[in-house]
Design an enzyme around this catalytic site. Structure first.
Site: not given
Length: 338
Positions: A14-15, A18, A168, A195, A197
């Site tokens: 899913r991620d 991108h 994010s 989550h 990054h």
């Protein structure tokens, strides 16, 4: 003294979308889903990068429909739970019902870090459908620990069975994550997830800080597959958690094989922390903006670093992609006036 177990949530399918403009095909999804399932990954998240119902001109048309992505992954995963993601304003209750029909076990509802109220309706529908509902706050560096705790308490009140913080922009440091997770675990009675990054190279360290502060669920992607500098690297995270005494139930050797497969078949190259990703992290700008920022900077003849700084100054968030060319044009005009 034994330490608490950690549920690993894998949004590679899913991620990671991108990073490839949402163009993963059936064979890619099927093969990785099967490999993650074989390794014992408990939850695998599938879909368009912006969630079900989001395939569009504004954020990118996916190669496959939501139906095709979910059905393909579900068939390949006899053991792992399947999750998906939805953003109010993109996905509807019809999309939620459709996802559940395809065998989704967990649905995450995302909102900007100070706008948890927009998740109420979707969380309610998910609970009515009988699957696990989780609430997600995006761009969490933009709010204090106390503000995030209050927003998570709202989502728990709406029926969220877990709450998740998305760093994010990859802007946070371990001390930031620890303070936020500690405040939230004190405010809610549901599991807290994190989550990360990797814009500042801190994704694994931030994830460990979250676990040590009480988070019970951590997101990570194979080889860090994701926008910009990528996400927390799944196989590294699991190895580190096991060394620290936090069991995950995942076979690390088979997970490494799944990561090798992901590198060979899903991505042109593993994510790296290049100058644009670093600027994004320092400015606190959504990692997924990297490609449109580079394009806008090139179009207007300005430096991408300056565009990220300007977007950070404007506190632009995911979903406001239309402000990127505006910021680049404004910088170009300022340059001409000088």
């Amino acid at each position: 003294m034994s330490k608490h177990a950690v549920i690993v949530h894998d949004p590679t399918l899913r991620d990671g979308q991108h990073a490839v403009r949402h163009q993963l095909d059936r064979d890619q999804i099927r093969a990785y889903a099967a490999a993650a399932d074989a390794a014992g990954v408990p939850v695998v998240e599938v879909g368009h990068g912006n969630g079900v119902g989001a395939s569009s001109h504004q954020v990118g048309h996916a190669k496959l429909s939501d139906d095709e992505m979910l059905a393909t992954a579900r068939e390949a995963m006899p053991h792992s739970r399947m999750a998906t993601f939805i953003l109010p304003g993109w996905g509807s209750s019809t999309d939620l019902r459709n996802a559940v029909r395809h065998g989704v076990d967990v649905v995450r509802v995302g909102a900007h870090c100070t706008e948890a109220n927009v998740t109420e309706r979707h969380l309610g529908v998910i609970r009515e459908l009988g699957v696990e509902a989780q609430g997600v706050l995006l761009m969490t560096h933009m709010a204090s620990a106390q503000e995030l705790a209050e927003q998570c308490a709202l989502m728990a009140g709406y029926g969220a069975q877990a709450v998740c913080l998305f760093d994010s922009a990859g802007h946070s440091l371990p001390r930031d994550v620890a303070a936020r997770v500690a405040a939230i675990t004190a405010a809610v009675d549901v599991p807290v997830a994190f989550h990360g990054h990797n814009n500042l190279g801190m994704a694994v360290a931030n994830s460990v800080a979250a676990v040590e502060a009480g988070a019970l669920m951590i997101d990570a992607c194979a080889r860090g597959f994701g926008a910009g500098a990528g996400n927390t690297q799944l196989e590294v995270l699991v190895a580190v958690l096991e060394r620290l005494g936090h069991p995950t139930g995942i076979d690390v050797r088979l997970l490494a094989d799944a990561a090798d497969l992901a590198e060979q078949t899903l991505m042109p190259a593993p994510p790296t922390i290049d100058s644009a990703s670093l600027a994004s992290g320092l400015a606190g700008v959504f990692s997924g903006f990297k490609k449109p920022v580079l394009a806008a900077a090139r179009q207007e003849g300005v430096h991408p670093w300056d565009v990220f700084v300007e977007l950070g100054r404007r506190r632009v968030t995911a979903g406001q992609e239309d402000m990127i060319p505006d910021a680049a044009r404004a910088l170009a005009v300022q340059g001409e006036r000088r």
